[in-house]
Write a protein that holds these residues in place. Structure first.
Motif, mmCIF file in Angstrom:
data_model
loop_
_atom_site.group_PDB
_atom_site.id
_atom_site.type_symbol
_atom_site.label_atom_id
_atom_site.label_comp_id
_atom_site.label_asym_id
_atom_site.label_seq_id
_atom_site.Cartn_x
_atom_site.Cartn_y
_atom_site.Cartn_z
ATOM 1 N N ALA A 152 -11.488 1.727 -17.096
ATOM 2 C CA ALA A 152 -10.759 2.035 -15.864
ATOM 3 C C ALA A 152 -9.582 2.948 -16.165
ATOM 4 O O ALA A 152 -8.914 2.807 -17.188
ATOM 5 N N ARG A 153 -9.341 3.867 -15.243
ATOM 6 C CA ARG A 153 -8.182 4.758 -15.363
ATOM 7 C C ARG A 153 -7.444 4.767 -14.027
ATOM 8 O O ARG A 153 -8.053 5.012 -12.976
ATOM 9 N N PRO A 154 -6.140 4.485 -14.027
ATOM 10 C CA PRO A 154 -5.406 4.459 -12.764
ATOM 11 C C PRO A 154 -5.226 5.867 -12.201
ATOM 12 O O PRO A 154 -4.981 6.823 -12.944
ATOM 13 N N LEU A 155 -5.367 5.971 -10.890
ATOM 14 C CA LEU A 155 -5.232 7.268 -10.234
ATOM 15 C C LEU A 155 -3.977 7.362 -9.369
ATOM 16 O O LEU A 155 -3.268 8.363 -9.401
ATOM 17 N N LEU A 156 -3.724 6.312 -8.576
ATOM 18 C CA LEU A 156 -2.672 6.424 -7.568
ATOM 19 C C LEU A 156 -2.265 5.027 -7.103
ATOM 20 O O LEU A 156 -3.118 4.162 -6.915
ATOM 21 N N ASP A 157 -0.954 4.811 -6.918
ATOM 22 C CA ASP A 157 -0.484 3.588 -6.284
ATOM 23 C C ASP A 157 -0.801 3.657 -4.792
ATOM 24 O O ASP A 157 -0.619 4.697 -4.154
ATOM 25 N N VAL A 158 -1.291 2.534 -4.251
ATOM 26 C CA VAL A 158 -1.643 2.479 -2.832
ATOM 27 C C VAL A 158 -0.719 1.488 -2.132
ATOM 28 O O VAL A 158 -0.683 0.313 -2.477
ATOM 29 N N TYR A 159 0.047 1.987 -1.177
ATOM 30 C CA TYR A 159 0.976 1.179 -0.402
ATOM 31 C C TYR A 159 0.565 1.170 1.063
ATOM 32 O O TYR A 159 -0.091 2.090 1.542
ATOM 33 N N HIS A 160 1.014 0.142 1.767
ATOM 34 C CA HIS A 160 0.920 0.131 3.221
ATOM 35 C C HIS A 160 2.308 0.341 3.816
ATOM 36 O O HIS A 160 3.311 -0.054 3.215
ATOM 37 N N VAL A 161 2.332 0.939 4.970
ATOM 38 C CA VAL A 161 3.564 1.034 5.749
ATOM 39 C C VAL A 161 3.275 0.520 7.149
ATOM 40 O O VAL A 161 2.140 0.601 7.643
ATOM 41 N N LEU A 162 4.304 -0.028 7.787
ATOM 42 C CA LEU A 162 4.205 -0.448 9.183
ATOM 43 C C LEU A 162 4.767 0.676 10.038
ATOM 44 O O LEU A 162 5.876 1.144 9.807
ATOM 45 N N CYS A 163 3.988 1.119 11.027
ATOM 46 C CA CYS A 163 4.353 2.288 11.814
ATOM 47 C C CYS A 163 4.167 2.032 13.300
ATOM 48 O O CYS A 163 3.366 1.178 13.706
ATOM 49 N N ALA A 164 4.893 2.798 14.085
ATOM 50 C CA ALA A 164 4.736 2.765 15.536
ATOM 51 C C ALA A 164 5.187 4.112 16.083
ATOM 52 O O ALA A 164 5.835 4.911 15.393
ATOM 53 N N SER A 165 4.851 4.358 17.340
ATOM 54 C CA SER A 165 5.322 5.581 17.990
ATOM 55 C C SER A 165 6.687 5.320 18.608
ATOM 56 O O SER A 165 7.036 4.181 18.947
ATOM 57 N N GLU A 166 7.459 6.380 18.744
ATOM 58 C CA GLU A 166 8.763 6.261 19.395
ATOM 59 C C GLU A 166 8.606 5.745 20.832
ATOM 60 O O GLU A 166 9.431 4.970 21.329
ATOM 61 N N VAL A 253 6.813 6.724 13.443
ATOM 62 C CA VAL A 253 7.927 6.404 12.549
ATOM 63 C C VAL A 253 7.624 5.099 11.830
ATOM 64 O O VAL A 253 6.860 4.258 12.319
ATOM 65 N N GLU A 254 8.214 4.953 10.662
ATOM 66 C CA GLU A 254 8.054 3.711 9.912
ATOM 67 C C GLU A 254 9.019 2.673 10.455
ATOM 68 O O GLU A 254 10.164 2.974 10.788
ATOM 69 N N VAL A 255 8.562 1.421 10.544
ATOM 70 C CA VAL A 255 9.426 0.309 10.930
ATOM 71 C C VAL A 255 9.491 -0.679 9.771
ATOM 72 O O VAL A 255 8.580 -0.752 8.937
ATOM 73 N N LEU A 256 10.580 -1.430 9.722
ATOM 74 C CA LEU A 256 10.788 -2.409 8.652
ATOM 75 C C LEU A 256 10.574 -1.757 7.286
ATOM 76 O O LEU A 256 9.849 -2.269 6.436
ATOM 77 N N SER A 257 11.226 -0.613 7.065
ATOM 78 C CA SER A 257 10.988 0.168 5.851
ATOM 79 C C SER A 257 11.454 -0.538 4.578
ATOM 80 O O SER A 257 11.045 -0.145 3.478
ATOM 81 N N ASP A 258 12.296 -1.561 4.703
ATOM 82 C CA ASP A 258 12.732 -2.316 3.527
ATOM 83 C C ASP A 258 11.739 -3.397 3.124
ATOM 84 O O ASP A 258 11.970 -4.111 2.146
ATOM 85 N N TRP A 259 10.669 -3.520 3.882
ATOM 86 C CA TRP A 259 9.675 -4.554 3.604
ATOM 87 C C TRP A 259 8.354 -3.909 3.219
ATOM 88 O O TRP A 259 7.982 -2.867 3.744
#
Length: 300
Positions: A152-166, A253-259
């Protein structure tokens, strides 16, 4: 030797018909070759029923030795391939759908220009694949830990973000704490009963919170969830690579960006391949190319 390689393929795939399909033979031809091998060895290797195959005691020992011989033969072929002047041939690569569409597919045209003798079959599939039974050269999996038994070779970190429209936030308010999500319309994965329980970890303190969410739109595909967020239907959990363009264009936009969302489909994207010392040049070229390109990618 041919009979032994057929025997190995039958055992690995668990049926005469599956082995015949991969080997380009008829099921009757595979059956005859197995009968010839058993006759030559004067032992019974397989117990056959209408539903499955089972190795006999002696069959299990013979299989282990035959498998070693087949692997040795493959290694000899791969040694020869190392001395080919340039990588060539077809590479079959299986990738999760959203990651394949957003991340891998845009990189393929340049790779094909760099390696004119290599072709790529890109298979977008969210179901777990197996290199042997699915006749693949490489596969990409998103997980915390790559599976045992494969290189195995790592390619990319995969994160989730919580988003909503303005627009949605103007109507429903902006969540300031994960517990506020229980009062919002949330767009979640919905593949398993527990997918509406979002696990979130504070990026700085490490505090963890699990909150049950609900909403009117549920989808197991991140592109569909993005469309729902763009349609002002609520707060959606999205892989960053899916949300990045819409975030950059200020459509959402991202919401709860500290989480950090840590429920499913997060960790690293790993490219997996057989643990052979002599990997075919065509595979090595694609692995190195993807690793180089994705090392330049930035995480949120």
């Amino acid at each position: 030797m041919p009979y032994m390689s057929v025997f190995v393929k039958v055992v690995e795939l668990g049926s005469f018909s599956a082995a015949a399909e991969q080997l380009g033979l008829t099921a009757s031809a595979v059956s005859r070759q197995m009968a010839n091998l058993e006759s030559a060895l004067s032992v019974k290797l397989l117990e056959r029923t209408t539903r499955k195959l089972r190795l006999t005691e002696v069959g299990a020992e013979v299989f282990a030795r035959c498998q070693d011989m087949v692997e040795a033969a493959r290694a000899v072929q791969e040694i020869a391939q190392r001395f080919v002047s340039s990588p060539q041939g077809l590479v079959k690569l299986s990738v999760p759908k959203a990651f394949g569409k957003r991340i891998i597919s845009p990189l393929v045209p340049e790779f094909l220009r760099l390696y004119p003798q290599v072709d790529v079959q890109l298979i977008l599939n969210d179901q777990p694949n197996d290199l042997i039974s699915d006749d693949l050269d490489l596969l990409i999996r998103i997980t915390d830990t790559p599976p045992l038994g494969l290189a195995a070779r790592p390619l990319l970190d995969v994160y989730h973000v919580l988003c909503a429209s303005e627009h949605y936030l103007a109507q429903a308010g902006t969540p300031l704490h994960p517990e506020d999500l229980s009062h919002h319309s949330c767009i979640y994965l919905g593949e398993t009963p527990g997918d509406n329980r979002w696990q979130l970890r504070h990026a700085h303190s490490g505090e963890k919170i699990t909150v049950s969410v609900k909403g009117r739109m549920v989808s197991n595909h991140s592109e569909v969830r993005l469309e729902a967020v763009l349609a002002h239907l609520g707060v959606g959990c999205l892989p960053f690579f899916t949300a990045a363009e819409a975030l950059a264009n200020q459509q959402i936009v991202e919401v709860l960006s500290d989480w950090r969302y840590e429920t499913t489909y997060h960790g690293k994207a790993w490219i997996l391949y057989p643990p052979n010392r002599y990997l075919p040049p065509k595979c090595r070229a694609l692995i190195d190319y993807l690793a180089s390109k994705l090392s330049q990618a930035t995480a949120p």
